[in-house]
Design a protein around this motif. Structure first.
Motif, PDB file in Angstrom:
ATOM      1  N   ALA A 133       3.291  -9.227  11.570  1.00 26.75           N
ATOM      2  CA  ALA A 133       2.469  -8.844  10.195  1.00 26.75           C
ATOM      3  C   ALA A 133       1.967  -7.419  10.411  1.00 26.75           C
ATOM      4  O   ALA A 133       1.812  -6.782   9.304  1.00 26.75           O
ATOM      5  CB  ALA A 133       1.284  -9.786  10.309  1.00 26.75           C
ATOM      6  N   GLY A 134       1.916  -6.745  11.420  1.00 27.72           N
ATOM      7  CA  GLY A 134       1.253  -5.563  11.515  1.00 27.72           C
ATOM      8  C   GLY A 134       2.474  -4.539  11.802  1.00 27.72           C
ATOM      9  O   GLY A 134       1.947  -3.403  11.706  1.00 27.72           O
ATOM     10  N   LYS A 135       3.493  -4.988  11.799  1.00 32.14           N
ATOM     11  CA  LYS A 135       4.546  -3.831  11.887  1.00 32.14           C
ATOM     12  C   LYS A 135       5.039  -3.141  10.848  1.00 32.14           C
ATOM     13  O   LYS A 135       5.772  -1.961  10.828  1.00 32.14           O
ATOM     14  CB  LYS A 135       6.039  -4.800  12.532  1.00 32.14           C
ATOM     15  N   LEU A 136       4.801  -3.662   9.638  1.00 32.37           N
ATOM     16  CA  LEU A 136       5.083  -2.686   8.351  1.00 32.37           C
ATOM     17  C   LEU A 136       3.766  -2.769   7.676  1.00 32.37           C
ATOM     18  O   LEU A 136       3.098  -3.352   7.172  1.00 32.37           O
ATOM     19  CB  LEU A 136       6.004  -3.555   7.288  1.00 32.37           C
ATOM     20  N   SER A 137       3.300  -1.374   7.599  1.00 33.57           N
ATOM     21  CA  SER A 137       2.097  -1.019   6.812  1.00 33.57           C
ATOM     22  C   SER A 137       2.389  -1.074   5.179  1.00 33.57           C
ATOM     23  O   SER A 137       3.703  -1.375   4.912  1.00 33.57           O
ATOM     24  CB  SER A 137       1.939   0.380   6.850  1.00 33.57           C
ATOM     25  N   VAL A 138       1.436  -1.411   4.343  1.00 39.35           N
ATOM     26  CA  VAL A 138       1.612  -1.453   3.077  1.00 39.35           C
ATOM     27  C   VAL A 138       2.499  -0.382   2.426  1.00 39.35           C
ATOM     28  O   VAL A 138       3.524  -0.769   1.727  1.00 39.35           O
ATOM     29  CB  VAL A 138       0.272  -1.634   2.253  1.00 39.35           C
ATOM     30  N   LYS A 139       2.387   0.780   2.985  1.00 45.13           N
ATOM     31  CA  LYS A 139       3.283   1.780   2.491  1.00 45.13           C
ATOM     32  C   LYS A 139       4.431   1.580   2.802  1.00 45.13           C
ATOM     33  O   LYS A 139       5.608   1.770   1.920  1.00 45.13           O
ATOM     34  CB  LYS A 139       2.655   3.334   2.938  1.00 45.13           C
ATOM     35  N   LYS A 140       4.984   1.158   4.067  1.00 45.94           N
ATOM     36  CA  LYS A 140       6.098   1.063   4.633  1.00 45.94           C
ATOM     37  C   LYS A 140       6.842  -0.294   3.948  1.00 45.94           C
ATOM     38  O   LYS A 140       8.234  -0.191   3.526  1.00 45.94           O
ATOM     39  CB  LYS A 140       6.339   0.782   6.043  1.00 45.94           C
ATOM     40  N   TRP A 141       6.042  -1.304   3.614  1.00 45.17           N
ATOM     41  CA  TRP A 141       6.621  -2.744   2.861  1.00 45.17           C
ATOM     42  C   TRP A 141       6.931  -2.222   1.631  1.00 45.17           C
ATOM     43  O   TRP A 141       8.031  -2.538   1.127  1.00 45.17           O
ATOM     44  CB  TRP A 141       5.692  -3.558   2.999  1.00 45.17           C
ATOM     45  N   ILE A 142       6.145  -1.162   0.905  1.00 42.71           N
ATOM     46  CA  ILE A 142       6.703  -0.995  -0.398  1.00 42.71           C
ATOM     47  C   ILE A 142       7.866  -0.023  -0.330  1.00 42.71           C
ATOM     48  O   ILE A 142       8.741  -0.274  -1.520  1.00 42.71           O
ATOM     49  CB  ILE A 142       5.385  -0.075  -1.213  1.00 42.71           C
ATOM     50  N   GLU A 143       8.073   0.842   0.344  1.00 44.10           N
ATOM     51  CA  GLU A 143       9.353   1.613   0.635  1.00 44.10           C
ATOM     52  C   GLU A 143      10.508   0.718   0.905  1.00 44.10           C
ATOM     53  O   GLU A 143      11.614   0.903   0.177  1.00 44.10           O
ATOM     54  CB  GLU A 143       9.280   2.680   1.744  1.00 44.10           C
ATOM     55  N   CYS A 144      10.252  -0.287   1.666  1.00 43.51           N
ATOM     56  CA  CYS A 144      11.364  -1.236   1.757  1.00 43.51           C
ATOM     57  C   CYS A 144      11.719  -1.894   0.668  1.00 43.51           C
ATOM     58  O   CYS A 144      12.817  -2.305   0.442  1.00 43.51           O
ATOM     59  CB  CYS A 144      10.844  -2.151   3.201  1.00 43.51           C
ATOM     60  N   TYR A 145      10.595  -2.499   0.145  1.00 40.88           N
ATOM     61  CA  TYR A 145      10.952  -3.396  -1.018  1.00 40.88           C
ATOM     62  C   TYR A 145      11.729  -2.336  -2.468  1.00 40.88           C
ATOM     63  O   TYR A 145      12.673  -2.891  -2.722  1.00 40.88           O
ATOM     64  CB  TYR A 145       9.622  -3.658  -1.663  1.00 40.88           C
ATOM     65  N   GLU A 146      11.002  -1.304  -2.487  1.00 43.21           N
ATOM     66  CA  GLU A 146      11.939  -0.438  -3.504  1.00 43.21           C
ATOM     67  C   GLU A 146      13.189  -0.115  -3.008  1.00 43.21           C
ATOM     68  O   GLU A 146      14.172   0.039  -4.064  1.00 43.21           O
ATOM     69  CB  GLU A 146      11.100   0.949  -3.952  1.00 43.21           C
ATOM     70  N   ARG A 147      13.609   0.195  -1.718  1.00 44.07           N
ATOM     71  CA  ARG A 147      14.853   0.439  -1.561  1.00 44.07           C
ATOM     72  C   ARG A 147      15.693  -0.517  -1.594  1.00 44.07           C
ATOM     73  O   ARG A 147      16.736  -0.562  -2.144  1.00 44.07           O
ATOM     74  CB  ARG A 147      14.905   0.605  -0.038  1.00 44.07           C
ATOM     75  N   ALA A 148      15.454  -1.784  -1.417  1.00 41.34           N
ATOM     76  CA  ALA A 148      16.067  -3.230  -1.662  1.00 41.34           C
ATOM     77  C   ALA A 148      16.315  -3.176  -3.016  1.00 41.34           C
ATOM     78  O   ALA A 148      17.403  -3.887  -3.770  1.00 41.34           O
ATOM     79  CB  ALA A 148      15.209  -4.131  -1.184  1.00 41.34           C
ATOM     80  N   LEU A 149      15.207  -2.912  -4.040  1.00 35.61           N
ATOM     81  CA  LEU A 149      15.500  -3.041  -5.286  1.00 35.61           C
ATOM     82  C   LEU A 149      16.513  -2.206  -6.094  1.00 35.61           C
ATOM     83  O   LEU A 149      17.221  -2.458  -7.028  1.00 35.61           O
ATOM     84  CB  LEU A 149      14.245  -3.003  -6.357  1.00 35.61           C
ATOM     85  N   LYS A 150      16.790  -1.108  -5.346  1.00 38.19           N
ATOM     86  CA  LYS A 150      17.798  -0.051  -5.827  1.00 38.19           C
ATOM     87  C   LYS A 150      19.241  -0.534  -5.639  1.00 38.19           C
ATOM     88  O   LYS A 150      20.156  -0.017  -6.517  1.00 38.19           O
ATOM     89  CB  LYS A 150      17.396   1.132  -5.276  1.00 38.19           C
ATOM     90  N   ARG A 151      19.323  -1.510  -4.603  1.00 37.86           N
ATOM     91  CA  ARG A 151      20.680  -1.954  -4.331  1.00 37.86           C
ATOM     92  C   ARG A 151      21.455  -2.541  -5.312  1.00 37.86           C
ATOM     93  O   ARG A 151      20.795  -3.249  -6.113  1.00 37.86           O
ATOM     94  CB  ARG A 151      20.787  -2.650  -2.790  1.00 37.86           C
TER      95      ARG A 151
END
Length: 151
Positions: A133-151
């Protein structure tokens, strides 16, 4: 299972006695580790941890009125479920979790893409569930999410 509960406390209090302690312990473990920018709320009929619109105004791409989800816990009919989108969206986090899991419990890992299921509450590795739960900050989760959407 759906719930009329509007708060995490009400959700846990509405559960059968054999599930209350396990769900409370899961919640406490998650709250111990999770980035404080996530917001805890009832979402999709379960306890959820989301990125509030004040941080990510775009919200969830399928329904922008909803905040971006990160993690949820639920008492289902036959098991307790932990839904962790970070484990689903980050191969690094998934690899870490699956390597750590056998170090914390003898129970076989019962996992789908983002869903980790526990049929017996006494086999839940609470501390291990809280850690990712603490391994992805909000900022990192948003980056991961946006990267996945671009695929």
């Amino acid at each position: 299972m759906t719930t009329p509960a509007t708060t995490p406390e009400a959700y846990i209090n509405s559960l059968p006695d054999d599930r209350k302690a396990a769900m409370q312990q899961l919640r406490e473990s998650i709250l111990k580790y999770i980035d404080k920018d996530y917001e805890e709320r009832i979402t999709y009929g379960m306890i959820g941890y989301v990125v509030p619109h004040s941080i990510f105004p775009a919200g969830y791409h399928c329904d922008p009125k909803l905040p971006l989800g990160y993690m949820s816990v639920a008492s289902q009919k036959n098991f307790i479920a932990v839904y962790h989108m970070g484990v689903y969206g980050s191969k690094e986090l998934l690899d870490w979790f699956t390597a750590e899991y056998p170090k914390h419990t003898k129970a076989k890992l019962d996992m789908g893409k983002s869903c980790i299921r526990f049929k017996m509450p006494e086999q839940i590795p609470y501390e291990l569930i809280g850690q990712p739960a603490g391994k992805l900050s909000v900022k990192k989760w948003i980056e991961c999410y946006e990267r996945a959407l671009k695929r």
